[in-house]
Scaffold this motif. Structure first.
Motif, PDB file in Angstrom:
ATOM      1  N   GLU A  48      -5.208  22.396 -13.176  1.00  0.00           N
ATOM      2  CA  GLU A  48      -6.680  22.713 -12.972  1.00  0.00           C
ATOM      3  C   GLU A  48      -7.242  21.817 -13.063  1.00  0.00           C
ATOM      4  OE1 GLU A  48      -8.033  26.800 -13.803  1.00  0.00           O
ATOM      5  OE2 GLU A  48      -5.949  27.261 -12.414  1.00  0.00           O
ATOM      6  N   ARG A  49      -8.588  21.550 -12.082  1.00  0.00           N
ATOM      7  CA  ARG A  49      -9.648  20.283 -12.130  1.00  0.00           C
ATOM      8  C   ARG A  49      -9.902  21.077 -13.051  1.00  0.00           C
ATOM      9  NH1 ARG A  49      -5.479  16.564 -12.120  1.00  0.00           N
ATOM     10  NH2 ARG A  49      -5.387  16.184 -10.214  1.00  0.00           N
ATOM     11  N   PRO A  50     -11.003  20.183 -14.409  1.00  0.00           N
ATOM     12  CA  PRO A  50     -11.712  20.359 -14.711  1.00  0.00           C
ATOM     13  C   PRO A  50     -13.106  20.633 -14.091  1.00  0.00           C
ATOM     14  CG  PRO A  50     -11.427  18.335 -15.532  1.00  0.00           C
ATOM     15  CD  PRO A  50     -10.634  18.993 -14.891  1.00  0.00           C
ATOM     16  N   THR A  51     -14.071  20.945 -14.597  1.00  0.00           N
ATOM     17  CA  THR A  51     -16.036  21.809 -13.861  1.00  0.00           C
ATOM     18  C   THR A  51     -16.453  20.420 -15.013  1.00  0.00           C
ATOM     19  OG1 THR A  51     -15.475  23.837 -15.691  1.00  0.00           O
ATOM     20  CG2 THR A  51     -14.729  23.861 -13.365  1.00  0.00           C
ATOM     21  N   ASP A  52     -16.116  20.176 -15.741  1.00  0.00           N
ATOM     22  CA  ASP A  52     -16.971  19.422 -17.009  1.00  0.00           C
ATOM     23  C   ASP A  52     -16.833  17.974 -16.340  1.00  0.00           C
ATOM     24  OD1 ASP A  52     -14.199  18.915 -18.324  1.00  0.00           O
ATOM     25  OD2 ASP A  52     -15.548  18.573 -19.310  1.00  0.00           O
ATOM     26  N   ARG A  53     -16.074  17.423 -15.554  1.00  0.00           N
ATOM     27  CA  ARG A  53     -16.024  15.832 -15.029  1.00  0.00           C
ATOM     28  C   ARG A  53     -15.610  16.073 -13.491  1.00  0.00           C
ATOM     29  NH1 ARG A  53     -13.586  13.103 -18.812  1.00  0.00           N
ATOM     30  NH2 ARG A  53     -14.603  14.581 -20.406  1.00  0.00           N
ATOM     31  N   ARG A  54     -15.589  14.784 -13.137  1.00  0.00           N
ATOM     32  CA  ARG A  54     -14.700  14.465 -11.948  1.00  0.00           C
ATOM     33  C   ARG A  54     -13.963  13.627 -11.691  1.00  0.00           C
ATOM     34  NH1 ARG A  54     -20.132  14.306  -8.982  1.00  0.00           N
ATOM     35  NH2 ARG A  54     -21.692  14.793 -10.332  1.00  0.00           N
ATOM     36  N   SER A  55     -13.500  13.957 -10.568  1.00  0.00           N
ATOM     37  CA  SER A  55     -12.031  13.493 -10.309  1.00  0.00           C
ATOM     38  C   SER A  55     -12.684  11.886  -9.901  1.00  0.00           C
ATOM     39  CB  SER A  55     -10.962  14.569  -9.967  1.00  0.00           C
ATOM     40  OG  SER A  55     -10.695  15.515 -10.574  1.00  0.00           O
ATOM     41  N   HIS A  56     -11.534  11.142 -10.100  1.00  0.00           N
ATOM     42  CA  HIS A  56     -11.473   9.603  -9.497  1.00  0.00           C
ATOM     43  C   HIS A  56     -10.171   8.947  -9.033  1.00  0.00           C
ATOM     44  CE1 HIS A  56     -15.394   9.755 -11.457  1.00  0.00           C
ATOM     45  NE2 HIS A  56     -14.493   9.930 -12.939  1.00  0.00           N
ATOM     46  N   ARG A  57     -10.122   8.393  -8.431  1.00  0.00           N
ATOM     47  CA  ARG A  57      -8.905   7.355  -8.177  1.00  0.00           C
ATOM     48  C   ARG A  57      -8.938   6.919  -8.384  1.00  0.00           C
ATOM     49  NH1 ARG A  57      -8.879   3.948  -2.167  1.00  0.00           N
ATOM     50  NH2 ARG A  57     -10.517   2.696  -3.147  1.00  0.00           N
ATOM     51  N   LEU A  58      -7.296   6.921  -8.997  1.00  0.00           N
ATOM     52  CA  LEU A  58      -6.709   5.833  -9.940  1.00  0.00           C
ATOM     53  C   LEU A  58      -5.894   5.046  -8.849  1.00  0.00           C
ATOM     54  CD1 LEU A  58      -6.281   8.349 -12.951  1.00  0.00           C
ATOM     55  CD2 LEU A  58      -8.126   7.116 -12.609  1.00  0.00           C
ATOM     56  N   ALA A  59      -5.446   3.379  -9.059  1.00  0.00           N
ATOM     57  CA  ALA A  59      -4.398   2.757  -8.682  1.00  0.00           C
ATOM     58  C   ALA A  59      -3.517   2.810  -9.438  1.00  0.00           C
ATOM     59  CB  ALA A  59      -4.878   1.243  -9.259  1.00  0.00           C
ATOM     60  N   VAL A  60      -1.702   3.428  -8.931  1.00  0.00           N
ATOM     61  CA  VAL A  60      -1.046   3.153  -9.430  1.00  0.00           C
ATOM     62  C   VAL A  60       0.317   2.398  -9.531  1.00  0.00           C
ATOM     63  CG1 VAL A  60      -0.812   6.347  -9.618  1.00  0.00           C
ATOM     64  CG2 VAL A  60       0.455   4.688  -7.451  1.00  0.00           C
ATOM     65  N   SER A  61       0.052   1.130  -8.224  1.00  0.00           N
ATOM     66  CA  SER A  61       0.642   0.272  -7.875  1.00  0.00           C
ATOM     67  C   SER A  61      -0.031  -0.944  -7.038  1.00  0.00           C
ATOM     68  CB  SER A  61       1.692   0.677  -7.276  1.00  0.00           C
ATOM     69  OG  SER A  61       1.886   1.367  -6.402  1.00  0.00           O
ATOM     70  N   PHE A  62       0.921  -1.659  -7.070  1.00  0.00           N
ATOM     71  CA  PHE A  62      -0.070  -2.342  -5.590  1.00  0.00           C
ATOM     72  C   PHE A  62       0.859  -3.389  -4.837  1.00  0.00           C
ATOM     73  CE2 PHE A  62      -0.322  -5.179  -9.177  1.00  0.00           C
ATOM     74  CZ  PHE A  62       0.113  -6.450  -9.054  1.00  0.00           C
ATOM     75  N   ASP A  63       0.493  -3.993  -4.036  1.00  0.00           N
ATOM     76  CA  ASP A  63       1.786  -4.718  -3.020  1.00  0.00           C
ATOM     77  C   ASP A  63       1.774  -5.868  -3.447  1.00  0.00           C
ATOM     78  OD1 ASP A  63       3.468  -6.628  -1.253  1.00  0.00           O
ATOM     79  OD2 ASP A  63       2.848  -4.915   0.833  1.00  0.00           O
ATOM     80  N   GLN A  64       2.575  -6.006  -4.657  1.00  0.00           N
ATOM     81  CA  GLN A  64       1.819  -8.062  -5.246  1.00  0.00           C
ATOM     82  C   GLN A  64       2.716  -9.088  -4.475  1.00  0.00           C
ATOM     83  OE1 GLN A  64       4.735  -8.459  -8.732  1.00  0.00           O
ATOM     84  NE2 GLN A  64       4.742  -5.558  -8.888  1.00  0.00           N
ATOM     85  N   GLU A  65       2.986  -9.495  -3.350  1.00  0.00           N
ATOM     86  CA  GLU A  65       3.804  -9.953  -2.412  1.00  0.00           C
ATOM     87  C   GLU A  65       2.129 -10.306  -2.008  1.00  0.00           C
ATOM     88  OE1 GLU A  65       5.936 -11.767   1.836  1.00  0.00           O
ATOM     89  OE2 GLU A  65       6.541 -10.003   0.687  1.00  0.00           O
ATOM     90  N   PHE A  66       1.138  -9.435  -1.780  1.00  0.00           N
ATOM     91  CA  PHE A  66       0.315  -9.627  -0.612  1.00  0.00           C
ATOM     92  C   PHE A  66      -0.251 -10.050  -1.129  1.00  0.00           C
ATOM     93  CE2 PHE A  66      -4.098  -8.196   1.012  1.00  0.00           C
ATOM     94  CZ  PHE A  66      -3.728  -7.975   1.989  1.00  0.00           C
ATOM     95  N   PHE A  67      -0.441  -9.545  -2.888  1.00  0.00           N
ATOM     96  CA  PHE A  67      -1.525  -9.852  -3.803  1.00  0.00           C
ATOM     97  C   PHE A  67      -1.466 -11.812  -3.966  1.00  0.00           C
ATOM     98  CE2 PHE A  67      -1.520 -11.918  -8.456  1.00  0.00           C
ATOM     99  CZ  PHE A  67      -3.231 -10.760  -8.419  1.00  0.00           C
ATOM    100  N   ARG A  68      -0.144 -11.407  -3.953  1.00  0.00           N
ATOM    101  CA  ARG A  68      -0.231 -13.474  -4.102  1.00  0.00           C
ATOM    102  C   ARG A  68      -0.869 -14.355  -2.869  1.00  0.00           C
ATOM    103  NH1 ARG A  68       4.667 -11.417  -6.909  1.00  0.00           N
ATOM    104  NH2 ARG A  68       5.600 -11.135  -5.089  1.00  0.00           N
ATOM    105  N   ALA A  69       0.299 -14.283  -1.664  1.00  0.00           N
ATOM    106  CA  ALA A  69      -0.548 -14.551  -0.320  1.00  0.00           C
ATOM    107  C   ALA A  69      -1.879 -14.353  -0.258  1.00  0.00           C
ATOM    108  CB  ALA A  69       0.302 -14.490   0.334  1.00  0.00           C
ATOM    109  N   ASP A  70      -2.640 -13.399  -0.492  1.00  0.00           N
ATOM    110  CA  ASP A  70      -4.138 -13.394  -0.243  1.00  0.00           C
ATOM    111  C   ASP A  70      -4.770 -14.110  -1.550  1.00  0.00           C
ATOM    112  OD1 ASP A  70      -6.381 -12.024   1.024  1.00  0.00           O
ATOM    113  OD2 ASP A  70      -6.649 -11.288  -0.917  1.00  0.00           O
TER     114      ASP A  70
END
Length: 321
Positions: free
Chosen positions: A290-312
């Motif tokens: 259950e989500r707490p009522t005293d704070r907001r939920s946020h978007r948390l990164a869990v992974s990324f495309d490493q090939e895209f990272f390097r190429a960009d």
């Protein structure tokens, strides 16, 4: 991997960058200045990797070297909310924060912290904040100008470590540990917040081969001197590592490279009491929680495309300056 950029050249994301003067901050700034998708509208220079005065000087120096001196540098926080003396990390980032690069002194005319307010007022939902260091200045903005901060389109924070060891204590990441009171305040109150944590950024590696390739086209003469020092530190701590992790760079890239990232959603708690757990970040990843009522939920990164990272990264910086 092909990186298609020309179709969005006319659409830039306005970024207010909270910068604390170290190597990965500098690489993130160079990426942003070179990108046809980012418009840096201001830099808030805070204590963190280095003192505030060095962070201010480094921001001005980088802008001079890239011909972007019109961008305002705003003086941010000098110490954490607790008033404690901050700890700096010259062994990681070099004696002046930029590895082997020793900047000449830049002009000291910088904006007062209150000059963040006109930027917030001007851009509102068209503004993205990228906070790459301690969250002290962002927490102050939340407390004093919360109504303006609520209008900001998105906030990206590099910080925290979830379900992995920390990098300054067994459980805490440096930005949250450096000012846990500020981190807790931001995690509790901020809206439209995305957290890019250590467990993801540790994999955003720039290798010596990538640095050498960038150096061949680097008219600023900055990248290799910064990278070599930074990589030497990480290699001394972990001989098996294949590159240097660019924590703040990945955070900046996440703003404009949405397909590269994978996210989950959770509230975040930050431990603010003294002891080994100081600065530890905790998320709730139970599917039935259950989500707490005293704070907001946020978007948390869990992974990324490493090939895209390097190429960009290579595509942007090789064509820069």
């Amino acid at each position: 991997m092909d990186i298609h950029r020309g179709d969005v050249a006319a659409i830039k994301t306005n970024v207010l960058f909270f910068f604390d003067g170290g190597v990965d901050d500098a690489i993130a700034l160079l990426y942003a200045l070179a990108s046809d998708q980012v418009e840096i509208v201001g830099i808030v220079a805070d204590y963190g990797n280095m003192s505030r005065s060095i962070a201010v000087r480094n921001a001005r120096y980088l802008l001079q070297k890239t011909g972007r001196e019109e961008i305002p540098v705003i003086s941010g926080a000098e110490h954490p909310l607790s008033g404690a003396s901050p700890t700096f990390f010259p062994q990681v980032h070099g004696p002046q924060g930029l590895g082997y690069i020793l900047p000449a002194l830049a002009p000291t005319n910088v904006e007062n912290f209150a000059d963040v307010v006109p930027i917030l007022q001007r851009y509102q939902e068209q503004l993205v904040i990228v906070a790459a260091g301690r969250l002290t200045s962002l927490a102050v903005l939340e407390a004093v100008y919360g109504d303006l901060l609520a209008k900001v389109g998105r906030i990206f924070v590099m910080g925290g470590a979830f379900l992995v060891p920390g990098n300054v204590t067994p459980v805490a990441e440096a930005n949250f540990h450096g000012d846990p009171l500020a981190a807790e305040a931001v995690m509790k109150q901020a809206r439209s917040l995305t957290v890019i944590p250590l467990n993801v950024t540790d994999h955003a590696l720039v290798t010596p081969e990538m640095a050498a390739e960038l150096d061949a086209d680097d008219r600023t003469g900055l990248i290799k001197g910064m990278f070599d020092f930074y990589y030497r530190f990480y290699k001394s701590k972990n001989p098996q590592i294949q590159g240097a992790p660019m924590h703040d760079l990945l955070t900046m890239m996440a703003v404009v490279q949405e397909p590269m990232m994978r996210y989950t959603t959770s509230p975040v708690w930050v431990e603010t009491q003294s002891g080994v757990a100081l600065g530890q970040s905790v998320g709730d990843f139970r599917p039935y929680a259950e989500r707490p009522t005293d704070r907001r939920s946020h978007r948390l990164a869990v992974s990324f495309d490493q090939e895209f990272f390097r190429a960009d990264l290579m595509s942007v910086l090789k064509s820069a300056f």
